[in-house]
Design a protein around this motif. Structure first.
Motif, short mmCIF file in Angstrom:
data_model
loop_
_atom_site.label_atom_id
_atom_site.label_comp_id
_atom_site.label_asym_id
_atom_site.label_seq_id
_atom_site.Cartn_x
_atom_site.Cartn_y
_atom_site.Cartn_z
N ASP A 53 -0.44 0.04 7.16
CA ASP A 53 -1.88 0.19 6.88
C ASP A 53 -2.29 1.66 6.88
OD1 ASP A 53 -2.12 -2.55 6.71
OD2 ASP A 53 -2.84 -2.81 8.77
N LEU A 54 -1.81 2.42 7.86
CA LEU A 54 -2.14 3.85 7.91
C LEU A 54 -1.57 4.59 6.70
CD1 LEU A 54 -1.50 4.59 11.71
CD2 LEU A 54 -3.73 4.54 10.55
N ASP A 112 -3.86 4.00 3.85
CA ASP A 112 -5.08 4.81 4.04
C ASP A 112 -4.83 6.24 3.53
OD1 ASP A 112 -6.57 2.82 5.19
OD2 ASP A 112 -6.31 3.51 7.26
N ASP A 144 -4.28 6.44 -0.40
CA ASP A 144 -5.52 6.30 -1.19
C ASP A 144 -6.38 7.56 -1.08
OD1 ASP A 144 -4.72 3.76 -1.88
OD2 ASP A 144 -5.91 2.76 -0.34
N SER A 145 -6.52 8.08 0.14
CA SER A 145 -7.37 9.26 0.33
C SER A 145 -6.72 10.50 -0.29
CB SER A 145 -7.64 9.49 1.82
OG SER A 145 -6.43 9.63 2.55
N ARG A 171 2.26 2.74 -4.65
CA ARG A 171 1.52 2.34 -3.44
C ARG A 171 2.15 1.12 -2.81
NH1 ARG A 171 -2.84 -0.81 -1.55
NH2 ARG A 171 -4.35 0.38 -0.30
N ARG A 207 4.23 0.72 0.91
CA ARG A 207 3.96 -0.31 1.93
C ARG A 207 5.26 -0.96 2.40
NH1 ARG A 207 1.16 -4.06 4.53
NH2 ARG A 207 1.69 -6.25 4.26
N ALA A 213 1.87 8.63 9.11
CA ALA A 213 1.50 7.33 9.68
C ALA A 213 2.34 7.02 10.91
CB ALA A 213 1.67 6.24 8.63
N HIS A 246 -7.68 4.44 11.90
CA HIS A 246 -7.66 4.82 10.49
C HIS A 246 -7.39 6.31 10.38
CE1 HIS A 246 -9.29 0.94 9.31
NE2 HIS A 246 -10.22 1.08 10.24
N ALA A 283 -7.29 9.63 7.14
CA ALA A 283 -7.52 9.99 5.74
C ALA A 283 -7.24 11.47 5.55
CB ALA A 283 -8.96 9.67 5.33
N HIS A 343 -9.36 8.71 12.95
CA HIS A 343 -10.33 7.87 13.65
C HIS A 343 -9.60 7.11 14.75
CE1 HIS A 343 -13.64 8.34 10.68
NE2 HIS A 343 -12.61 8.63 9.89
#
Length: 547
Positions: free
Chosen positions: A361-362, A365, A368-369, A383, A387, A468, A481, A483, A497
């Motif tokens: 998930d990280l 994140d 995408d950013s 992408r 994963r 990550a 999270h 970014a 975050h």
């Protein structure tokens, strides 16, 4: 021409009457090369425009100890492939999707062959594993047969390998690939091109039964309602058996007793005599006994009394279905086979699943950013592969922690992940390998199987995975999270975050930030937002260390 429904799309999904596309699909096998050109309509059906096949004997001489595609065979295959590409384009194909199987994946010069196909025939070819081939063949059967509640077994006898798959309407649940095909077995028993004794034939079937015994053990005693055969060998055997019984065409069912009788006839005939057997394609006469021996042994080992031959529903049709499902972002067979295969492998190594899922998930994140920040222009395919690399990055700890990134890459490369071609598997393995310690360099062995675009993609992808991993160093999901934001021309701000104390993650991140900066070609600062205590800390990157 029969249209094929593959998604069950509703009328609301349909576009205008003229909004269709034309695609070409090529299957480069050990014995022959096949082309199918299809028109895909807005209602998610396809119609075959043309279907072609040429026997090239790509595996000729390869399985007799040379382990190389011979120059004449390679030249024949390139010529036919070029012709097929031109034919597909003439029919309006805007995209070509091609796979290669046993002869290419096992040849020492397989990579050279793939490059020549790209350069001389204009065809980009993905090499698939034997188990992936079996999965695609089963999908191909689903385009032709409505299984309903039935459980089915599918057998495909190729030139270099024999694929076996078992499942139901939701797709294959068991797949296996035997490294025995009609050309390979003939190369092992060259006298089988002519008349041989019953003892010699028994040696051939014993060779196959030894390999098929593993399949029988893995299959177990599950329910089996119907068995299908999808290859030319099986269809030729059915046609010959029907003629022997006084019929004049292929039978709906090929019984084991028919196969045994047919084997007795074929082994007693010289090559020229075989060519005259009704129902047999003359260009298959020299390898048909080996093909029938495989069929004889597999049916005997799996206790199959009857097999139903099928035409026009093999690897090509499965490739069509698989490709269009990926385009549509959905599957006719439930949860994506790629993710199921990845998780099955990971769980077999007793990995830390919550940590792997959070790192994945990280990673996304950050991916995408970073794209929004202009760090890369990689698309949805990369992408998705990132994963999977994140989910698998730590599975090498099953072998040894100290070098677990290299072990992870080795396991990935040799796991026969379903739904992937070898290029994708190599990329996933490379990204997993570079999530710590060594950084990718142009001459690194881990990048040898990748093209220039994939090698370039490994750098930003492995950077995202490294970040990550550092951000979940404690395996506690302390960082919720993250970014990457643009912070000047050559600087990025890593915005973190956190939902609880993350001192361990911050220490690891600072110690290894230089390696990530080198991969991204930018300086990084850390902008940490502590969501629990509502405080903001600014940390500049520290001198790089080593993990």
């Amino acid at each position: 021409m029969q249209p094929h429904d593959f998604t069950g799309a509703s009328p609301s999904d349909q576009g205008g009457a003229d909004s269709f596309e034309t695609l070409g699909f090529v299957d480069i096998g050990t014995n022959s090369i096949r082309l199918v050109v299809v028109r895909v309509d807005p209602d998610r059906t396809w119609t075959t425009i043309t279907s072609q096949k040429e026997t090239v004997r790509l595996g000729e001489g390869e399985f007799a100890g040379a382990t190389r595609i011979q120059p004449q065979a390679m030249a024949r295959a390139i010529h036919v492939s070029r012709t097929f590409v031109e034919l597909a384009r003439a029919h309006g194909a805007t995209e070509m999707i091609a796979v290669a199987t046993a002869a290419t994946r096992e040849a020492e010069n397989g990579a050279q062959f793939v490059r020549r196909l790209r350069d001389e025939a204009g065809l980009v070819v993905n090499v698939v594993s034997g188990t992936e081939e079996a999965r695609l063949i089963f999908l191909g059967v689903l385009t032709k047969v409505n299984l309903g509640e039935r459980r089915a077994l599918v057998i495909d006898i190729g030139g270099g390998s024999t694929e076996i798959a078992y499942g139901g309407v939701s797709g294959a649940e068991f797949v296996d690939s035997l490294r025995i095909g009609a050309i390979r077995l003939t190369s092992e028993f060259p006298d089988a091109a002519g008349a041989i004794s019953s003892e010699r034939y028994a040696e051939m079937t014993h060779r196959v039964r030894v390999a098929a015994a593993r399949t029988r053990r893995k299959l177990g005693d599950g329910r089996l309602d119907v068995a299908f055969g999808t290859s030319g060998t099986i269809r030729n055997a059915a046609a010959m058996a029907a003629r022997l019984d006084g019929g004049n065409g292929p039978s709906d069912g090929l019984r084991y007793a028919h196969v045994r009788r047919l084997a007795g006839l074929l082994r007693s005939l010289r090559l020229e005599e075989r060519r005259a057997v009704p129902g047999l394609s003359s260009d298959r006469a020299d390898i048909i006994l080996a093909g029938v021996a495989i069929l004889d042994a597999v049916m005997g080992e799996l206790a199959l009394d009857e097999l139903r031959p099928l035409a026009d529903c093999g690897l090509r049709e499965g490739l069509i279905l698989d490709h269009l499902e990926r385009q549509a972002g959905r599957s006719c067979c439930g949860t994506g086979v790629r993710e199921r295969s990845v998780l099955q492998l990971a769980r077999a190594t007793t990995f830390d699943e919550p940590h792997a899922q959070h790192v994945a998930d990280l990673s996304l994140d950050l991916f995408d950013s970073a794209r929004e920040a202009g760090v890369h222009r990689l698309g949805s395919e990369m992408r998705e592969l990132l994963r999977y690399a994140a989910l698998l990055h730590d599975i090498g700890t099953f072998v040894n922690y100290a070098d677990h990134s290299a072990h992870s890459a080795y396991i990935i490369r040799n796991a026969d992940l379903l739904g992937f071609d070898q290029r994708e598997i190599s990329l996933i393995a490379a990204v997993a390998q570079f999530h710590r310690k060594a950084r990718p360099t142009p001459r690194h062995a881990a990048l040898a199987d990748l093209g220039a675009a994939e090698r370039k993609a490994v750098r930003p992808l492995s950077a995202m995975l490294r970040l990550a991993e550092y951000l979940d160093r404690g395996h506690s999901a302390a960082v919720a999270h993250a970014a990457l934001r643009r912070d000047g021309k050559r600087t990025l701000a890593l915005e973190v975050h956190a939902q609880r104390e993350w001192d361990l993650e911050l220490w690891r991140l600072q110690a290894n930030l230089a390696s990530v900066e080198a991969l991204l070609g930018r300086r990084l600062t850390i902008s940490a937002v502590d969501t629990k205590k509502s405080r903001t800390r600014q940390q500049d990157s520290a001198p790089g260390g080593s993990d």
